[in-house]
Design a protein around this motif. Structure first.
Motif, PDB file in Angstrom:
ATOM      1  N   ALA A  42      47.641  43.720  51.598  1.00 22.69           N
ATOM      2  CA  ALA A  42      46.718  42.711  52.117  1.00 22.69           C
ATOM      3  C   ALA A  42      46.306  41.709  51.048  1.00 22.69           C
ATOM      4  CB  ALA A  42      45.491  43.392  52.694  1.00 22.69           C
ATOM      5  N   ASN A  43      46.371  42.128  49.791  1.00 20.38           N
ATOM      6  CA  ASN A  43      45.916  41.274  48.697  1.00 20.38           C
ATOM      7  C   ASN A  43      47.026  41.158  47.648  1.00 20.38           C
ATOM      8  OD1 ASN A  43      44.410  39.810  46.884  1.00 20.38           O
ATOM      9  ND2 ASN A  43      42.647  41.218  46.886  1.00 20.38           N
ATOM     10  N   ILE A  45      47.987  38.971  45.551  1.00 19.81           N
ATOM     11  CA  ILE A  45      47.671  38.458  44.207  1.00 19.81           C
ATOM     12  C   ILE A  45      47.122  39.594  43.348  1.00 19.81           C
ATOM     13  CG2 ILE A  45      46.218  36.846  42.905  1.00 19.81           C
ATOM     14  CD1 ILE A  45      46.518  34.916  45.272  1.00 19.81           C
ATOM     15  N   GLU A  46      46.261  40.406  43.945  1.00 19.85           N
ATOM     16  CA  GLU A  46      45.742  41.569  43.224  1.00 19.85           C
ATOM     17  C   GLU A  46      46.902  42.514  42.856  1.00 19.85           C
ATOM     18  OE1 GLU A  46      43.823  44.738  45.523  1.00 19.85           O
ATOM     19  OE2 GLU A  46      42.121  44.615  44.147  1.00 19.85           O
ATOM     20  N   LEU A 103      47.334  31.750  40.004  1.00 27.28           N
ATOM     21  CA  LEU A 103      47.035  32.270  41.335  1.00 27.28           C
ATOM     22  C   LEU A 103      45.599  32.772  41.459  1.00 27.28           C
ATOM     23  CD1 LEU A 103      50.363  34.132  42.098  1.00 27.28           C
ATOM     24  CD2 LEU A 103      49.600  31.905  42.944  1.00 27.28           C
ATOM     25  N   ASP A 104      45.084  33.373  40.382  1.00 28.10           N
ATOM     26  CA  ASP A 104      43.738  33.925  40.502  1.00 28.10           C
ATOM     27  C   ASP A 104      42.678  32.836  40.328  1.00 28.10           C
ATOM     28  OD1 ASP A 104      42.183  36.316  40.958  1.00 28.10           O
ATOM     29  OD2 ASP A 104      41.426  36.018  38.931  1.00 28.10           O
ATOM     30  N   GLN A 105      42.832  32.018  39.300  1.00 32.49           N
ATOM     31  CA  GLN A 105      41.788  31.021  39.003  1.00 32.49           C
ATOM     32  C   GLN A 105      42.163  29.589  39.397  1.00 32.49           C
ATOM     33  OE1 GLN A 105      38.807  31.765  38.009  1.00 32.49           O
ATOM     34  NE2 GLN A 105      39.081  33.922  37.496  1.00 32.49           N
ATOM     35  N   PHE A 106      43.391  29.352  39.780  1.00 31.18           N
ATOM     36  CA  PHE A 106      43.857  28.004  40.108  1.00 31.18           C
ATOM     37  C   PHE A 106      43.420  26.970  39.053  1.00 31.18           C
ATOM     38  CE2 PHE A 106      46.464  27.410  43.730  1.00 31.18           C
ATOM     39  CZ  PHE A 106      46.409  28.627  44.380  1.00 31.18           C
ATOM     40  N   LEU A 173      37.997  47.459  33.141  1.00 36.19           N
ATOM     41  CA  LEU A 173      38.207  46.786  34.422  1.00 36.19           C
ATOM     42  C   LEU A 173      37.896  47.697  35.592  1.00 36.19           C
ATOM     43  CD1 LEU A 173      39.789  44.771  36.446  1.00 36.19           C
ATOM     44  CD2 LEU A 173      41.780  46.120  35.822  1.00 36.19           C
TER      45      LEU A 173
ATOM     46  N   ALA B  22      45.080  44.292  57.700  1.00 32.74           N
ATOM     47  CA  ALA B  22      44.254  44.205  56.489  1.00 32.74           C
ATOM     48  C   ALA B  22      42.951  44.972  56.694  1.00 32.74           C
ATOM     49  CB  ALA B  22      43.977  42.741  56.151  1.00 32.74           C
ATOM     50  N   TYR B  26      43.373  48.054  54.104  1.00 31.25           N
ATOM     51  CA  TYR B  26      42.920  47.657  52.763  1.00 31.25           C
ATOM     52  C   TYR B  26      41.452  48.040  52.681  1.00 31.25           C
ATOM     53  CZ  TYR B  26      42.409  44.539  48.686  1.00 31.25           C
ATOM     54  OH  TYR B  26      42.180  44.004  47.433  1.00 31.25           O
ATOM     55  N   ARG B 221      30.642  42.412  35.019  1.00 30.44           N
ATOM     56  CA  ARG B 221      32.038  42.315  34.607  1.00 30.44           C
ATOM     57  C   ARG B 221      32.827  41.242  35.325  1.00 30.44           C
ATOM     58  NH1 ARG B 221      34.581  47.652  35.162  1.00 30.44           N
ATOM     59  NH2 ARG B 221      32.884  48.193  36.547  1.00 30.44           N
ATOM     60  N   TRP B 222      32.275  40.667  36.391  1.00 30.13           N
ATOM     61  CA  TRP B 222      32.989  39.558  37.004  1.00 30.13           C
ATOM     62  C   TRP B 222      32.017  38.615  37.700  1.00 30.13           C
ATOM     63  CZ3 TRP B 222      34.266  44.713  38.292  1.00 30.13           C
ATOM     64  CH2 TRP B 222      33.717  45.186  39.482  1.00 30.13           C
ATOM     65  N   ARG B 228      37.970  35.648  47.317  1.00 25.88           N
ATOM     66  CA  ARG B 228      39.248  35.399  47.980  1.00 25.88           C
ATOM     67  C   ARG B 228      39.204  36.026  49.362  1.00 25.88           C
ATOM     68  NH1 ARG B 228      42.794  36.735  44.442  1.00 25.88           N
ATOM     69  NH2 ARG B 228      43.136  34.601  43.843  1.00 25.88           N
ATOM     70  N   ILE B 230      40.807  37.511  52.302  1.00 25.41           N
ATOM     71  CA  ILE B 230      42.100  38.194  52.423  1.00 25.41           C
ATOM     72  C   ILE B 230      43.001  37.402  53.373  1.00 25.41           C
ATOM     73  CG2 ILE B 230      43.225  40.306  53.292  1.00 25.41           C
ATOM     74  CD1 ILE B 230      41.875  40.628  50.534  1.00 25.41           C
ATOM     75  N   LEU B 233      45.196  32.109  49.755  1.00 25.86           N
ATOM     76  CA  LEU B 233      45.614  32.081  48.371  1.00 25.86           C
ATOM     77  C   LEU B 233      44.493  31.593  47.455  1.00 25.86           C
ATOM     78  CD1 LEU B 233      48.355  33.065  47.584  1.00 25.86           C
ATOM     79  CD2 LEU B 233      49.170  30.709  47.486  1.00 25.86           C
ATOM     80  N   ARG B 234      43.861  30.512  47.855  1.00 21.70           N
ATOM     81  CA  ARG B 234      42.812  29.921  47.012  1.00 21.70           C
ATOM     82  C   ARG B 234      41.491  30.616  47.262  1.00 21.70           C
ATOM     83  NH1 ARG B 234      44.029  24.450  44.832  1.00 21.70           N
ATOM     84  NH2 ARG B 234      41.987  24.752  43.914  1.00 21.70           N
ATOM     85  N   LYS B 235      40.703  30.704  46.191  1.00 26.28           N
ATOM     86  CA  LYS B 235      39.382  31.277  46.345  1.00 26.28           C
ATOM     87  C   LYS B 235      38.452  30.256  46.992  1.00 26.28           C
ATOM     88  CE  LYS B 235      39.455  34.635  42.644  1.00 26.28           C
ATOM     89  NZ  LYS B 235      38.905  35.002  41.335  1.00 26.28           N
TER      90      LYS B 235
END
Lengths: 227, 261
Positions: A42-43, A45-46, A103-106, A173, B22, B26, B221-222, B228, B230, B233-235
């Protein structure tokens, strides 16, 4: 074809290198095909981020395993695979970094800068990648000749720090399940521990032998056999 | 499985639904493994019939409810909600369920009740033993629990919940990060003190009791500024309270959301 494992013919070594090359390429091909076929979950890119990162780490550990394997088995020609393995580790790291940037941050440079400065797991992963660049750039005979064996070798010892950073990057992570990072950390601990142990043995051996003759005092004594 | 009879809800979003594969493939359900595909692989081992839910604590009428009783408690609604995971991904999910308030009304909360604790099913024979301190527990303030958006879900995509999604009964709190929405609930307890919650116990600096979706309060941490969706592609930018600010912001008036993260 010379089938003796201890001293294979040049042809056998080339064949062996080709096999290892293909094996190293396999995960990337797999991911590319999976991406094409929309089969990466489903993801996706991950999935590719995780896979490229984990293959970087695995290849770093495999590269670091060459010397111990060689010492234990007496198969000195294994050393001739090390450069390729190290370069593959770099290639996967480059892929991992490119996936993150694109892909992650464009290419959101603000978010990327913030990530690198502010998030320790990214800082340490980025440091590992940056430190790999000079090693990849000097992984050719010309660079070895230019730098001189000793300087080249001390530069390339930074791979130990890089491997530690890479494991820490993975460890920081994960949210809770440290199983996989712990596995890699243990393997790395063994690989580094062996080197520490050998150093200690060498130190003791040198202490136990009489001091070298006066005329040899300032000369370099080669501890590593010539290739 | 059979279709559930549902009525539509005005609280649903009109955004396009995430793909069913999904939604059901997922998942974070750490009792069945920490990989997103693990729950769908392993949750089949869980028995969800018979199933009873105890509602206890500071209530006038503590009771055990059979799951079939709960299915008849209130009209089942289809609620299409955004789901935002603390890990930075999101989905749009067509839940089937009824407001938690409808269940709480049945047991008559006492004036001293301030919080609601949710305890989930744990069976060490079929579930992971380490990682978190099981059973998984979650909690809400009573006014959050009584909010009309807060749902007890029994289905998704018009059918009974698949086990990996928290069958037979789970919580859905759409303005909070997904982990607040406890799965496979066995006990609902009303308390005076703020209940301990599983992720908060594990890493208090990373997961607060409130855990409202908030792009301005980053996870250590993030970033939480983007997510994103699901399938995309773009966030996209993350919305305050996951886009439910109009309905829920008043619950937190005067609170420092950086402190109560």
């Amino acid at each position: 074809m010379n089938l003796s494992l201890r001293s294979p013919s040049a042809g056998t070594i080339v064949a062996f290198k080709a096999i290892v090359f293909a094996l190293c390429l396999l995960p990337a091909v797999n991911l590319a095909l999976g991406w094409q076929a929309n089969a990466l979950g489903a993801n996706p890119i991950e999935t590719i981020t995780r896979a490229s990162g984990e293959w970087t780490l695995r290849l770093l550990l495999i590269t670091l395993a060459v010397t111990p394997l060689r010492r234990f088995s007496g198969l000195h020609w294994l050393l001739r695979l090390r450069r390729m393995l190290g370069l593959f580790a770099f290639a996967y790291a480059l892929g991992h970094f490119a996936i993150y940037l694109w892909l992650d941050q464009f290419f959101d440079w603000n978010a990327i800068a913030l990530d690198i400065l502010d998030r320790p797991f990214i800082t340490v992963g980025f440091a590992a990648f940056v430190l790999l660049i000079p090693l990849a750039a000097t992984s050719n005979s010309f660079a070895i000749r230019r730098l001189g064996g000793r300087r080249w070798q001390s530069l390339h010892r930074s791979v130990y720090a890089i491997a530690i950073f890479a494991v820490v990057h993975f460890w920081w992570l994960v949210k809770a399940d440290i199983g996989r990072p712990l596995l890699y950390a243990s393997i790395l601990a063994v690989l580094l521990g062996l080197r520490g142990w050998w150093r200690e043995l060498e130190r003791r051996r040198q202490l136990s032998v009489p001091p070298p003759a006066k005329h040899l005092e300032k000369k370099v004594i080669r501890l590593v056999p010539r290739q | 499985s059979t279709r559930l009879q549902t009525v539509p809800s005005a609280l649903s979003t009109t955004e396009p639904l995430s793909e069913r594969d999904a939604v059901t493939g997922y998942n974070n359900f750490y009792e069945f493994g920490t990989d997103k595909a693990d729950p769908a692989r392993n949750a089949h081992k869980m028995e969800v019939r018979p199933w009873t839910v105890r509602v206890e604590g500071l209530v006038g009428k503590p009771r055990r409810f059979d799951i079939d009783e709960l299915l008849r408690l209130a009209p089942l609604e289809e609620r299409i909600y955004r789901l935002r995971c603390v890990e930075g991904w999101s989905m749009v999910v067509p839940w089937v369920g009824f407001p938690l308030a409808a269940l709480l009304k049945e047991v008559e909360p006492l004036g001293s009740a301030k919080y609601v604790e949710f305890v989930t099913h744990y069976d060490p024979k079929i579930m992971i033993r380490d990682v978190l301190d099981w059973p998984y527990t979650e909690g809400l303030r009573l006014d959050e629990a009584l909010h009309p958006l807060t749902l007890l879900a029994v289905g998704v995509y018009g059918e009974a919940l698949p086990k990996q999604n928290g069958a037979p009964l789970r919580l859905v709190v759409p303005w909070k990060y997904g982990f607040k929405s406890a799965k496979s609930i066995v006990t609902i307890r009303l308390t005076e003190k703020e209940p301990a919650t599983a992720w908060n116990k594990f890493a208090p600096q990373e997961y607060g009791f409130y855990s409202n979706v908030n792009p301005e309060v980053r996870h250590p941490r993030w970033s939480q500024a983007t997510e994103r969706r699901i399938g995309e592609l773009r966030k996209r930018p993350t919305q305050m309270f996951n886009g439910y600010a109009e309905q829920v912001a008043s619950l937190y008036q005067g609170m420092d959301l950086k402190k109560f993260y």
